[in-house]
Design an enzyme around this catalytic site. Structure first.
Site, mmCIF file in Angstrom:
data_model
loop_
_atom_site.group_PDB
_atom_site.id
_atom_site.type_symbol
_atom_site.label_atom_id
_atom_site.label_comp_id
_atom_site.label_asym_id
_atom_site.label_seq_id
_atom_site.Cartn_x
_atom_site.Cartn_y
_atom_site.Cartn_z
ATOM 1 C CB SER A 195 -0.932 0.017 1.219
ATOM 2 O OG SER A 195 -0.202 -0.097 2.425
ATOM 3 C CG ASP B 218 7.718 -7.199 3.036
ATOM 4 O OD1 ASP B 218 7.623 -8.443 3.110
ATOM 5 O OD2 ASP B 218 6.788 -6.473 2.639
#
Length: 464
Positions: free
Chosen positions: A13, A238
């Site tokens: 996002s 990540d």
């Protein structure tokens, strides 16, 4: 001259470019540039706008150079981490073929269940959780002409490292999420691809996290003023970056809480047992040859989409509305109905809850309660599969700021919750850079994180 390091962290996002440096035996991190990210629909397909991401990254790099100079130092290294599974195919001229599809694209619907090989055979090699958007299933729906034309496949952070340096490699932590990586040998599972009729000629060499990829291309280095900076292949997934920063103990688990919630344990090697397959648990490579035994849970995505449908009220207002409520109803946050984006997300949640109309506070409370319940179920599976009892859970990432969710998780699991490190991915990205450039001794990153960050503790208040 003071040394600085640039971490580029891309999420589903949004993205961030941050500057990190050592100060008084602690890691200082300053986020200099934030930008939006999300799937872009084109016709019936959903793509990532990687060109826009590249433009934002270059803007962030320029800001970081200026800030480092203002602080009296220079940039020593750069590293990129991002979400997993999505990839670019490059032709003989290194041009993109068909762009980069978003994992939420519906093109892989039904593909996972139609694969000729059994789940047992695939899991025995890859040890990976079966998810419909894994790279393997994306390749199976990629037009054959594109696969034949492709000269290189690069996952998203590897693509950006290539654009920075001209080096084509795949860092191990992200390679392990494709479902055609051999969890035992640490190489590409070429035999698996061959059995499925997929080519492998475009797969690049796999490198370890911490590998120095060299300096920027001459033109880019001159443009950005980064002639001396070296690009480090950090833990490009990540979650791998987040986990390498968490000061885990032998009996602690972790939840990387964001758009997705990743719940796991750190192990020395992959767990490829039938129990792990039955629990649909995944093995992903960790930084420094560790293994992350974990499971993906839908995470805060459902709540994020509900908030978007409600015209983005403050998070604090939503949590306040949910705080005073007590609902017995739970939903399965991993139901496939939640995978695709849409402003009808509140209606989807309501439908599974059993009524057509619920208040906003009731929906938020149900989502948070359901997440905590799912965390407890997954953690129980992990303990059974691994045979290791868990005493505490580290919750990191943006979701660690949600006090209500932290307390509900402690209640549901019966474990102490240790919350903090909202920027765990940035911290882990920088830790690998610091160790790779010998700015700190190898293996001391977690001690540095323990000294740098403060944590909040949540004790169980009644087992639900």
């Amino acid at each position: 001259m003071k040394s600085f390091h640039i971490a580029i962290d891309l999420g589903a996002s949004g993205g961030r470019v941050a500057l990190g440096w050592l100060e008084n035996n602690k890691l200082e991190v300053e986020v200099l540039h934030r930008f939006w990210n999300g799937g872009t629909p084109i016709g019936t397909a959903l793509y990532w706008d990687v060109i826009a991401l590249w433009r934002e990254i270059c803007t962030g790099l320029s800001l970081a150079v200026a800030r480092a100079e203002a602080l009296g130092g220079m940039v020593l290294s750069i590293g990129v981490d991002s979400w997993a599974v999505d990839y670019a195919l490059l032709d003989e001229f290194d041009a993109l073929i068909d762009g980069v599809h978003c994992y939420r694209d519906t093109r892989t619907n039904g593909v996972m269940d139609s694969v000729a090989l059994s789940k047992e055979e695939i899991f025995a090699v890859t040890g990976l959780q079966f998810l419909p958007f894994n790279t393997l299933y994306q390749l199976l729906v990629t037009p054959e002409a594109h696969l034949e034309r492709a000269k290189t496949l690069l996952l998203v952070p590897d693509l950006l490292h290539f654009w920075l340096t001209g080096k084509k490699v795949c860092e191990r932590t992200n390679a392990s999420t494709t479902q055609f990586y051999d969890a035992t040998t640490g190489n590409w599972a070429l035999g698996l691809l061959e059995k499925l009729g997929l080519p492998s000629h475009f797969l690049p060499p796999i490198v370890e996290a911490g590998t120095n990829l060299g300096t920027l291309t001459p033109s880019l280095a001159k443009e950005l003023g980064l002639q001396q900076a070296e690009v480090i292949a950090v833990g490009t997934h990540d979650t791998a970056s987040a986990v390498v920063a968490i000061p885990l103990t032998e009996h602690s688990a972790y939840i990387s809480s964001g758009t997705w919630s990743l719940i796991g344990l750190e192990t020395k090697k992959a767990v490829l047992t039938s129990a792990a397959l039955e629990a649909n648990i995944t093995n992903e490579a960790g930084v420094y040859k560790t293994n992350r035994l974990l499971k993906n849970v839908m995470g805060l995505w459902i709540l994020q989409e509900c908030r978007r449908a409600w015209d983005n009220p403050d998070w604090s207002v939503l949590y306040s509305e949910a705080e005073a409520l007590n609902l017995e109803v739970r939903i399965d946050v991993d139901d496939s109905i939640f995978l695709s984006p849409g402003l009808d997300m509140p209606a989807r949640v309501s439908a599974l809850m059993g009524k057509s109309v619920y208040s906003r506070g009731e929906l938020v409370r149900c989502i948070l309660e359901s997440l905590a319940t799912k965390y407890a179920l997954v953690l129980q599976n992990l303990e059974q599969v691994c045979g290791t009892p868990v005493e505490s859970i580290f919750i990191v990432g943006g979701g660690s700021q949600i006090g209500l969710l932290n307390q509900l998780t402690a209640n549901a699991t019966g474990k102490t919750v240790i919350a903090g490190m909202t920027d765990a991915t940035l911290s882990g990205n920088l830790v690998v850079q610091l160790e790779a450039t010998k700015s700190i001794p190898q293996g001391t990153g977690r001690s540095l994180m323990q000294a740098t960050h403060s944590f909040s503790f949540f004790e169980p208040q009644g087992r639900e």
